[in-house]
Write an enzyme that holds these catalytic residues in place. Structure first.
Site, PDB file in Angstrom:
ATOM      1  N   GLU A   2     -13.369  -6.074  -6.748  1.00 11.14           N
ATOM      2  CA  GLU A   2     -13.288  -6.305  -8.322  1.00 11.14           C
ATOM      3  C   GLU A   2     -13.084  -7.718  -8.925  1.00 11.14           C
ATOM      4  OE1 GLU A   2     -11.274  -2.841  -8.677  1.00 11.14           O
ATOM      5  OE2 GLU A   2     -12.633  -2.055 -10.113  1.00 11.14           O
TER       6      GLU A   2
ATOM      7  N   GLY B 179      -9.461  -3.308  -5.686  1.00  4.85           N
ATOM      8  CA  GLY B 179      -9.289  -4.491  -6.880  1.00  4.85           C
ATOM      9  C   GLY B 179      -9.687  -5.562  -6.352  1.00  4.85           C
TER      10      GLY B 179
HETATM   11  N1  CAA Z   1      -1.669  -1.911  -1.302  1.00  2.77           N
HETATM   12  C1  CAA Z   1      -0.414  -2.115  -0.673  1.00  2.77           C
HETATM   13  N2  CAA Z   1      -0.188  -2.312   0.725  1.00  2.77           N
HETATM   14  C2  CAA Z   1      -1.430  -2.674   1.253  1.00  2.77           C
HETATM   15  C3  CAA Z   1      -2.679  -2.549   0.870  1.00  2.77           C
HETATM   16  C4  CAA Z   1      -2.641  -2.120  -0.640  1.00  2.77           C
HETATM   17  N3  CAA Z   1      -4.079  -2.137  -1.315  1.00  2.77           N
HETATM   18  N4  CAA Z   1      -3.488  -3.119   1.803  1.00  2.77           N
HETATM   19  C5  CAA Z   1      -2.794  -3.257   2.770  1.00  2.77           C
HETATM   20  N5  CAA Z   1      -1.408  -3.208   2.616  1.00  2.77           N
HETATM   21  C6  CAA Z   1      -0.569  -3.345   3.472  1.00  2.77           C
HETATM   22  C7  CAA Z   1      -0.234  -2.346   4.534  1.00  2.77           C
HETATM   23  O1  CAA Z   1       0.669  -1.011   3.937  1.00  2.77           O
HETATM   24  C8  CAA Z   1       0.710  -2.931   5.628  1.00  2.77           C
HETATM   25  O2  CAA Z   1       1.978  -2.870   5.107  1.00  2.77           O
HETATM   26  P1  CAA Z   1       3.173  -2.626   6.188  1.00  2.77           P
HETATM   27  O3  CAA Z   1       3.025  -3.509   7.279  1.00  2.77           O
HETATM   28  O4  CAA Z   1       4.536  -2.951   5.226  1.00  2.77           O
HETATM   29  O5  CAA Z   1       2.859  -1.075   6.580  1.00  2.77           O
HETATM   30  C9  CAA Z   1      -0.201  -4.307   5.582  1.00  2.77           C
HETATM   31  O6  CAA Z   1      -0.844  -4.680   4.326  1.00  2.77           O
HETATM   32  C10 CAA Z   1      -1.137  -4.320   6.862  1.00  2.77           C
HETATM   33  O7  CAA Z   1      -1.924  -3.417   6.482  1.00  2.77           O
HETATM   34  P2  CAA Z   1      -2.412  -2.157   7.430  1.00  2.77           P
HETATM   35  O8  CAA Z   1      -1.470  -1.886   8.487  1.00  2.77           O
HETATM   36  O9  CAA Z   1      -3.180  -0.847   6.930  1.00  2.77           O
HETATM   37  O10 CAA Z   1      -3.554  -3.010   8.288  1.00  2.77           O
HETATM   38  P3  CAA Z   1      -5.031  -2.610   8.938  1.00  2.77           P
HETATM   39  O11 CAA Z   1      -5.523  -3.929   9.732  1.00  2.77           O
HETATM   40  O12 CAA Z   1      -4.806  -1.560   9.748  1.00  2.77           O
HETATM   41  O13 CAA Z   1      -5.915  -2.285   7.649  1.00  2.77           O
HETATM   42  C11 CAA Z   1      -6.879  -2.270   5.652  1.00  2.77           C
HETATM   43  C12 CAA Z   1      -6.202  -3.225   6.800  1.00  2.77           C
HETATM   44  C13 CAA Z   1      -8.239  -1.921   6.157  1.00  2.77           C
HETATM   45  C14 CAA Z   1      -7.224  -3.500   4.642  1.00  2.77           C
HETATM   46  C15 CAA Z   1      -5.907  -1.261   5.054  1.00  2.77           C
HETATM   47  O14 CAA Z   1      -4.651  -1.953   4.853  1.00  2.77           O
HETATM   48  C16 CAA Z   1      -6.374  -0.751   3.867  1.00  2.77           C
HETATM   49  O15 CAA Z   1      -7.214   0.211   3.870  1.00  2.77           O
HETATM   50  N6  CAA Z   1      -5.988  -1.078   2.669  1.00  2.77           N
HETATM   51  C17 CAA Z   1      -6.104  -0.372   1.394  1.00  2.77           C
HETATM   52  C18 CAA Z   1      -7.514  -0.560   0.774  1.00  2.77           C
HETATM   53  C19 CAA Z   1      -7.709   0.270  -0.408  1.00  2.77           C
HETATM   54  O16 CAA Z   1      -7.486   1.378  -0.475  1.00  2.77           O
HETATM   55  N7  CAA Z   1      -7.881  -0.554  -1.554  1.00  2.77           N
HETATM   56  C20 CAA Z   1      -7.912  -0.121  -2.890  1.00  2.77           C
HETATM   57  C21 CAA Z   1      -6.647  -0.132  -3.714  1.00  2.77           C
HETATM   58  S1  CAA Z   1      -6.917   0.795  -5.230  1.00  2.77           S
HETATM   59  C22 CAA Z   1      -7.232  -0.276  -6.231  1.00  2.77           C
HETATM   60  O17 CAA Z   1      -7.625  -1.434  -5.785  1.00  2.77           O
HETATM   61  C23 CAA Z   1      -7.487   0.197  -7.491  1.00  2.77           C
HETATM   62  C24 CAA Z   1      -8.268  -0.830  -8.333  1.00  2.77           C
HETATM   63  O18 CAA Z   1      -9.356  -0.437  -8.419  1.00  2.77           O
HETATM   64  C25 CAA Z   1      -7.725  -1.636  -9.154  1.00  2.77           C
END
Ligand code: CAA
Length: 258
Positions: free
Chosen positions: A112, A109
């Site tokens: 997006e 998102g």
């Molecule tokens: N939702 C909720 N929390 C998130 C998040 C997300 N999309 N992305 C990151 N965070 C949070 C993590 O849970 C973490 O929180 P805690 O410290 O409380 O555990 C904090 O942010 C830091 O993240 P990481 O520890 O994972 O940090 P990293 O440096 O190892 O990785 C990252 C960073 C690559 C961005 C990884 O966090 C990640 O892959 N995030 C998810 C990305 C994703 O899948 N996005 C799609 C979401 S679905 C969507 O968006 C649907 C749509 O089309 C509308």
């Protein structure tokens, strides 16, 4: 409305800067962020002092997508009834030009949100991707549609089906990013560009944006007719008379926005 997760600033005349501000979660877009974003964009779009909007995050993350922790327990019906897409829609529906200033992660998102803007400026560290497939879902805020219309079927398929991520340079090469700048200057460059847009004839800028966006939604003939109608309409504005008079008198125009 008091905002908790976004900050709205006026860095230069005519320009609003909307900053996503949930840094510990990489600006993950929960309902609160999306509601605030929708409110801010709807207000700024009505504000006569604002002629261009810059949407940004922080150096590490534009936004890492919708909030996975918030979504995990939701049912289909709850997702459908929550004002989930309001944030993206408000950005996409703004009449004024919106520039995304993207650094770090623009995922799901978050990407997006950038695709919903009109111009995308990226820092060299920006990473764009649609990783929803890893979560057992698909993009739900325009990713499949806006990407396919911009970069075509094959790259979109790879991004959406197989989480292919793009660096800023790659995104620029594929026409998804207008300019790439060093981390130290990307935001200033976005604000500078917004200031330039804000200095132009406001109605012509809005009509130009409307005409370009219409190209994504209509067959060519309907698009040409719509463009022509907007073109003719501008001849009813004071700014059209002023713009042409200023050209003839070899001076800078003074826009009134009417
Ligand atoms: N939702 C909720 N929390 C998130 C998040 C997300 N999309 N992305 C990151 N965070 C949070 C993590 O849970 C973490 O929180 P805690 O410290 O409380 O555990 C904090 O942010 C830091 O993240 P990481 O520890 O994972 O940090 P990293 O440096 O190892 O990785 C990252 C960073 C690559 C961005 C990884 O966090 C990640 O892959 N995030 C998810 C990305 C994703 O899948 N996005 C799609 C979401 S679905 C969507 O968006 C649907 C749509 O089309 C509308």
């Amino acid at each position: 409305m008091d905002y908790e997760y976004i900050v709205v600033e006026r860095p230069v005349e005519g320009v609003a800067l909307v900053r996503l501000n949930r840094p510990k979660q990489y600006n993950a877009l929960n309902l609160q962020v999306l509601t605030e974003l929708a409110h801010a964009f709807e207000s700024l779009d009505k504000d006569e002092g604002v002629r261009a909007i810059v949407l940004t995050g922080n150096d590490k993350a534009f936004a890492a997508g919708a909030d996975i922790k918030e979504m995990i327990t939701r049912t289909s019906a709850e997702m459908k009834s929550a004002p989930f897409v309001a944030g993206w829609d408000a950005v996409a529906m703004a009449r004024k030009p919106v520039i995304a200033a993207v650094s770090g992660y623009a995922l799901g998102g978050g990407a997006e949100l950038a695709w919903a803007c009109d111009i995308i400026i990226a820092s060299e560290t920006a990473v764009f991707g649609q990783p929803e497939i890893n979560l057992g879902i698909i993009p739900g805020a325009g990713g499949t549609q806006r990407l396919a219309r911009t970069v075509g079927k094959y790259l979109t398929m790879e991004m959406v089906l197989n989480d292919r991520r793009l660096t800023a340079e790659e995104a620029a090469r594929f026409g998804l990013v207008n300019h790439v700048y060093p981390l130290a200057s990307y935001l200033d460059e976005a604000i500078k560009l917004a200031a330039k847009l804000a200095s132009r004839a406001p109605l012509a800028v809005q009509y130009a944006k409307e005409a370009v966006l219409f190209a994504f939604e209509s067959p060519l003939r309907a698009g040409l007719q719509h463009e022509r109608l907007l073109f003719y309409t501008l001849f009813g504005t004071e700014d059209q008379k002023e713009g042409m008079q200023a050209f003839i008198e070899k001076r800078a125009p003074e826009w009134k926005g009417r």
